[in-house]
Design a protein around this motif. Structure first.
Motif, PDB file in Angstrom:
ATOM      1  N   GLY A 104       0.826  -1.375   0.046  1.00 17.52           N
ATOM      2  CA  GLY A 104       0.158   0.196   0.088  1.00 17.52           C
ATOM      3  C   GLY A 104       0.821   1.410   0.063  1.00 17.52           C
ATOM      4  N   LEU A 105       2.082   1.400  -0.582  1.00 15.53           N
ATOM      5  CA  LEU A 105       2.811   2.489  -0.444  1.00 15.53           C
ATOM      6  C   LEU A 105       3.258   2.728  -1.794  1.00 15.53           C
ATOM      7  N   GLY A 106       2.644   2.143  -2.640  1.00 12.05           N
ATOM      8  CA  GLY A 106       3.117   2.423  -4.234  1.00 12.05           C
ATOM      9  C   GLY A 106       2.734   3.911  -4.500  1.00 12.05           C
ATOM     10  N   ALA A 107       1.888   4.608  -4.041  1.00  9.27           N
ATOM     11  CA  ALA A 107       1.470   6.103  -4.344  1.00  9.27           C
ATOM     12  C   ALA A 107       2.826   6.988  -3.839  1.00  9.27           C
ATOM     13  N   ALA A 108       3.397   6.597  -2.804  1.00  9.37           N
ATOM     14  CA  ALA A 108       4.655   7.194  -2.448  1.00  9.37           C
ATOM     15  C   ALA A 108       5.946   7.187  -3.230  1.00  9.37           C
ATOM     16  N   LEU A 109       6.069   6.350  -4.182  1.00  9.77           N
ATOM     17  CA  LEU A 109       6.959   6.108  -5.183  1.00  9.77           C
ATOM     18  C   LEU A 109       6.961   7.266  -6.401  1.00  9.77           C
ATOM     19  N   ASN A 110       8.146   7.880  -6.542  1.00 11.81           N
ATOM     20  CA  ASN A 110       8.164   8.411  -7.954  1.00 11.81           C
ATOM     21  C   ASN A 110       9.553   8.400  -8.628  1.00 11.81           C
ATOM     22  N   SER A 111       9.587   8.828  -9.501  1.00  9.79           N
ATOM     23  CA  SER A 111      10.963   8.660 -10.303  1.00  9.79           C
ATOM     24  C   SER A 111      12.179   9.182  -9.388  1.00  9.79           C
ATOM     25  N   ALA A 112      11.979  10.206  -8.480  1.00  9.93           N
ATOM     26  CA  ALA A 112      12.986  10.875  -7.894  1.00  9.93           C
ATOM     27  C   ALA A 112      13.448   9.626  -6.605  1.00  9.93           C
ATOM     28  N   ASN A 113      12.455   9.268  -6.220  1.00 10.61           N
ATOM     29  CA  ASN A 113      12.852   8.237  -4.811  1.00 10.61           C
ATOM     30  C   ASN A 113      13.228   6.912  -5.385  1.00 10.61           C
ATOM     31  N   LEU A 114      12.973   6.694  -6.695  1.00 12.94           N
ATOM     32  CA  LEU A 114      13.347   5.324  -7.321  1.00 12.94           C
ATOM     33  C   LEU A 114      14.903   5.629  -7.692  1.00 12.94           C
ATOM     34  N   HIS A 115      15.114   6.770  -8.168  1.00 17.69           N
ATOM     35  CA  HIS A 115      16.527   7.050  -8.471  1.00 17.69           C
ATOM     36  C   HIS A 115      17.264   7.025  -7.375  1.00 17.69           C
ATOM     37  N   LEU A 116      16.994   7.282  -6.131  1.00 17.34           N
ATOM     38  CA  LEU A 116      17.524   7.554  -4.817  1.00 17.34           C
ATOM     39  C   LEU A 116      17.683   5.810  -4.439  1.00 17.34           C
ATOM     40  N   TYR A 117      16.717   5.153  -4.557  1.00 14.14           N
ATOM     41  CA  TYR A 117      16.828   3.721  -4.278  1.00 14.14           C
ATOM     42  C   TYR A 117      17.938   3.191  -5.110  1.00 14.14           C
ATOM     43  N   TRP A 118      17.730   3.344  -6.462  1.00 17.41           N
ATOM     44  CA  TRP A 118      18.699   2.673  -7.137  1.00 17.41           C
ATOM     45  C   TRP A 118      20.300   3.010  -6.848  1.00 17.41           C
ATOM     46  N   ALA A 119      20.471   4.332  -6.275  1.00 14.90           N
ATOM     47  CA  ALA A 119      21.814   4.849  -5.956  1.00 14.90           C
ATOM     48  C   ALA A 119      22.052   4.111  -4.547  1.00 14.90           C
ATOM     49  N   LEU A 120      21.144   3.956  -3.637  1.00 12.91           N
ATOM     50  CA  LEU A 120      21.369   3.033  -2.394  1.00 12.91           C
ATOM     51  C   LEU A 120      21.673   1.961  -2.713  1.00 12.91           C
ATOM     52  N   PHE A 121      20.911   1.317  -3.603  1.00 12.96           N
ATOM     53  CA  PHE A 121      21.186  -0.408  -3.852  1.00 12.96           C
ATOM     54  C   PHE A 121      22.667  -0.392  -4.484  1.00 12.96           C
ATOM     55  N   LEU A 122      23.118   0.598  -5.367  1.00 16.35           N
ATOM     56  CA  LEU A 122      24.462   0.632  -5.953  1.00 16.35           C
ATOM     57  C   LEU A 122      25.706   0.560  -5.048  1.00 16.35           C
ATOM     58  N   ALA A 123      25.334   1.305  -3.941  1.00 13.99           N
ATOM     59  CA  ALA A 123      26.227   1.738  -2.772  1.00 13.99           C
ATOM     60  C   ALA A 123      26.254   0.480  -1.946  1.00 13.99           C
ATOM     61  N   VAL A 124      25.088  -0.129  -1.521  1.00 10.89           N
ATOM     62  CA  VAL A 124      25.197  -1.523  -0.969  1.00 10.89           C
ATOM     63  C   VAL A 124      26.057  -2.468  -1.826  1.00 10.89           C
ATOM     64  N   LEU A 125      25.872  -2.562  -3.113  1.00 11.25           N
ATOM     65  CA  LEU A 125      26.568  -3.573  -4.023  1.00 11.25           C
ATOM     66  C   LEU A 125      28.092  -3.196  -3.856  1.00 11.25           C
ATOM     67  N   SER A 126      28.283  -2.048  -3.852  1.00 11.62           N
ATOM     68  CA  SER A 126      29.969  -1.634  -3.983  1.00 11.62           C
ATOM     69  C   SER A 126      30.457  -1.819  -2.595  1.00 11.62           C
ATOM     70  N   PHE A 127      29.790  -1.497  -1.532  1.00 16.66           N
ATOM     71  CA  PHE A 127      30.027  -1.713  -0.135  1.00 16.66           C
ATOM     72  C   PHE A 127      30.359  -3.337   0.122  1.00 16.66           C
ATOM     73  N   TRP A 128      29.560  -3.980  -0.443  1.00 16.65           N
ATOM     74  CA  TRP A 128      29.519  -5.487  -0.285  1.00 16.65           C
ATOM     75  C   TRP A 128      30.638  -6.215  -1.180  1.00 16.65           C
ATOM     76  N   ALA A 129      31.089  -5.675  -2.154  1.00 14.03           N
ATOM     77  CA  ALA A 129      32.153  -5.953  -3.080  1.00 14.03           C
ATOM     78  C   ALA A 129      33.441  -5.977  -2.270  1.00 14.03           C
ATOM     79  N   THR A 130      33.532  -5.142  -1.461  1.00 18.93           N
ATOM     80  CA  THR A 130      34.816  -5.158  -0.743  1.00 18.93           C
ATOM     81  C   THR A 130      34.769  -5.313   0.725  1.00 18.93           C
ATOM     82  N   ASP A 131      33.652  -5.961   1.275  1.00 14.26           N
ATOM     83  CA  ASP A 131      33.542  -5.972   2.736  1.00 14.26           C
ATOM     84  C   ASP A 131      34.275  -7.245   3.164  1.00 14.26           C
ATOM     85  N   ALA A 132      35.183  -6.585   4.116  1.00 14.77           N
ATOM     86  CA  ALA A 132      36.072  -7.843   4.399  1.00 14.77           C
ATOM     87  C   ALA A 132      35.730  -8.198   5.944  1.00 14.77           C
ATOM     88  N   SER A 133      34.421  -7.762   6.562  1.00 14.40           N
ATOM     89  CA  SER A 133      33.942  -8.360   7.777  1.00 14.40           C
ATOM     90  C   SER A 133      33.660  -9.750   7.755  1.00 14.40           C
TER      91      SER A 133
END
Lengths: 485, 206
Positions: free
Chosen positions: B142-171
């Motif tokens: 029920g949160l579909g109405a809150a999504l727009n291109s701006a926050n989807l772009h933000l999500y994508w940036a966050l997701f890529l940040a997670v992927l890049s962090f994970w790629a070198t995560d030594a923990s």
């Protein structure tokens, strides 16, 4: 289920500047900051900011807030008080919060002893106003909650398979919270398919604790310069060691094994068996134990004989661990014990357990014997245990207070007759001595005594809450003999 | 000579198998198209009949791995959008685990958030498919109405940040990444909720 020492808050408060020595709540922005938070409790409760994990962000919080240091951590803990609360509960929590803030403010003058008094007040029912004890009891490190998907990934990453593949059944809804994670009920595949408790640690929590202590060490530079600086730093080092041990479930599994071994001959004490094939440093799988914790037991209004019996079992278990197993249970807290329907007392969390060194064990035995020893023997023990300097030894007021404290601790074990732990005069005397010690900042001690004190106070607090009358001295002496056999 | 569909399929499979092996061993940058062609026992020219570049090939492997774990018809499995979004991200990481050592190269090759106008087709498909799954999760809660291109772009940036962090995560067991995903998602989902819907803890799983 498990409460760990409130180390971050205690040591954070220890960093408040020297000029906050007035004994009144400091006006450093701490109270106004939290008052503002209370005023906007609604908006505050909506914040979803997770605790910042990562050294830089936490250091920023610590470094810039200074006297508001505790607020950063307090926000995190207090946040939990608003979760799902209705208006009435929020109002009650707000009063608790204000009272605790004031108390925390006065505690700022007590520096290195903050943790001791905080824990003592939260452990002693009726000794502090309910709201203080209630909020202080919440001021423990608590990992963020984990939903099923995160638990699943944790288990998969740590044990190499998903929970549904490792266990015949696995309940993704957690059965209980633990200080560093949470506990889930499951059932083993194969064998007798027994029910187990799976403790899952929140990812990265060990690093968070290490970062906290590292930051605190930096901020404690002024304390290092004081007369007892070396002692306080040694205590912090010891706290760090114990906290890191608590993040190591392999160490806890070993404690459980040692505890089972030490308590094996006591049929009425139960320690869960660990399943090493389903455990590692961050996942601990052990037998599920049915039972109730202390609040539920008390709600059933047990008769005196029942209370006394549980009290005896608790005392005997702790003494057996100490004298036979040479193990110090440093987190005697209602959440770590189960009162089982078959009459056994269950010890469910041995994460905060310390093995006595030979020197510490000898000191403990000497201290127990000194209860009936001449004054000069008692004095020598106090000097030894507090690691006092020559000038401190020569301070008659200090020696008077430390001796009074020692004698108070020994009082329940002086005779073989049952000791009534509900005796208000005993409790009040102890509190008075303790307050005096803290106000005078007699914080110098051997690091092990922080844990001994915590363990001893915890036992007494639980026995008081139980309302038990226990032949404490008789049990102690019996266990001393067992320990030497 | 006409190439049958079966031959095309077999050749494509050989190229992809060779790429999986060589990229895992040496990374994308250190693997030449000549190496790929040789390992697949084809001519370099033939390789380009199938893929425009080795980067496109690498991204195609990423897309295939992610597709294998997608469950577009089951966006809701948990009790909260946080949990379902976490599961979505975690599944992608599981799928990409064999590629983790060389993931940074692949991210740089085609998944930058700054290149939406000129993404390689494979990268554009990865992005579009993943965001489609994200939208499905929010709509199911029920949160579909809150999504727009701006926050989807933000999500994508966050997701890529997670992927890049994970790629070198030594923990140990990359636990820091799991904590990061949890916190990132809480922050993102929280930002989408109306003020009166926010809670400081996600709903426990059913």
């Amino acid at each position: 289920m498990t409460m760990t020492p409130s180390v971050p808050v205690a040591d954070v408060l220890a960093q408040l500047p020297d000029d906050l020595q007035q004994g009144t709540p400091p006006d450093i922005g701490l109270t106004p900051t939290l008052t503002a938070a209370l005023a906007s409790a609604g908006a505050f409760a909506q914040s979803q900011d997770p605790p910042p994990i990562g050294r830089l962000s936490r250091f920023w919080t610590l470094g810039t807030l200074q006297g508001k240091i505790a607020a950063g951590y307090a926000f995190w803990w207090f946040r939990s008080m608003w979760q799902g609360s209705d208006e009435r509960q929020r109002s009650l929590n707000e009063r608790h919060l204000k009272a605790a803030v004031q108390l925390l403010g006065t505690m700022s003058t007590l520096r290195g002893a903050v943790m001791k008094v905080g824990q003592m007040l939260s452990s002693w029912p009726g000794c502090a106003p309910e709201e203080f004890a209630d909020v202080l009891g919440r001021l423990h490190f608590q990992a963020p909650p984990m939903h099923g998907a995160l638990v699943r990934e944790q288990i998969h990453a740590e044990l190499g398979a998903d929970p549904e593949d490792l266990f015949a059944e696995f309940d993704v809804v957690n059965a209980a919270a633990a200080s560093l994670g949470q506990v889930h009920r499951a059932r083993l595949r194969g064998g007798d398919g027994r029910a187990v408790a799976v403790k899952v640690q929140y990812p990265g929590i060990a690093r968070t604790i290490r970062d906290d202590i590292s930051n605190l060490r930096v901020l404690m530079t002024p304390v290092r310069m004081g007369a007892d600086g070396a002692s306080v730093m040694a205590q912090l080092e010891d706290i760090e060691r114990m906290m890191m041990l608590e993040t190591d479930y392999v160490a806890e599994a070993e404690n459980l094994r040692l505890g089972r071994e030490a308590l094996a001959a006591l049929a009425e004490i139960a320690v869960p068996q660990v399943h090493p094939t389903h455990s590692n440093a961050r996942i601990l799988t052990m037998d599920w134990m049915e039972g109730v914790h202390l609040p539920q037991l008390l709600a059933e209004k047990p008769d005196q004989a029942t209370r006394d019996r549980w009290g005896e079992l608790l005392a005997r278990a702790i003494f057996r661990l100490g004298y036979r197993g040479r193990l110090l249970h440093a987190d005697v807290h209602p959440g770590n014990f189960l009162f089982m329907p078959d009459g056994r007392l269950g010890l469910v969390d041995l994460g905060c357990m310390r093995r006595y060194t030979q020197e510490e064990y000898d000191y403990m035995c000497d201290a127990e014997r000194a209860a009936t020893a001449p004054p000069e023997v008692v004095r020598e023990l106090i000097v030894r245990g507090s690691d006092l300097t020559a000038s401190q030894r020569a301070d008659p007021e200090r020696m008077r207070l430390l001796t009074a404290w020692f004698e108070w601790m020994c009082e329940p074990s002086m005779s073989d007759r049952p000791f009534d732990f509900c005796d208000r005069s005993y409790v009040e005397r102890g509190m008075a001595i303790w307050r005096e010690i803290l106000l005078r900042r007699y914080i110098r001690t051997l690091p092990v005594n922080n844990w001994v004190g915590k363990g001893f106070i915890g036992v007494r607090a639980m026995l008081t809450a139980l309302g038990a009358r226990v032949a404490f001295g008789k049990i102690m002496r019996e266990e001393t003999v067992v320990g030497r056999s | 000579m006409r190439v049958t569909a079966q031959v095309r399929q077999e050749t494509d499979a050989a190229i992809r198998a060779a790429a999986t092996r060589l990229f895992a061993k040496r990374g994308v940058g250190a693997t030449s198209t000549r190496d790929l062609a040789s390992a697949a026992k084809i001519a370099v020219g033939t390789l380009f009949n199938y893929y425009d570049s080795k980067e496109a090939l690498a991204l195609s492997l990423v897309a295939e791995a992610i597709d294998a774990v997608r469950a577009p018809n089951e966006p809701v499995r948990g009790g909260s959008p946080d949990e379902d979004l976490f599961a979505l991200m975690a599944n992608v990481l599981r799928a990409l685990a064999p590629m983790r050592p060389h993931l940074i190269e692949i991210l740089e090759a085609g998944l930058s958030p700054f290149s939406s106008g000129s993404l390689l087709p494979e990268a554009a498909r990865i992005r579009a498919t993943h965001l489609q799954d994200v939208v499905a999760v929010f709509e199911a809660h029920g949160l579909g109405a809150a999504l727009n291109s701006a926050n989807l772009h933000l999500y994508w940036a966050l997701f890529l940040a997670v992927l890049s962090f994970w790629a070198t995560d030594a923990s140990p067991t990359q636990e820091d990444t799991r904590a990061l995903i949890d916190q990132t998602i809480r922050m993102f989902v929280g930002s989408l909720r109306a003020p009166d819907q926010r809670s400081s803890i996600h709903t426990p799983s059913r």
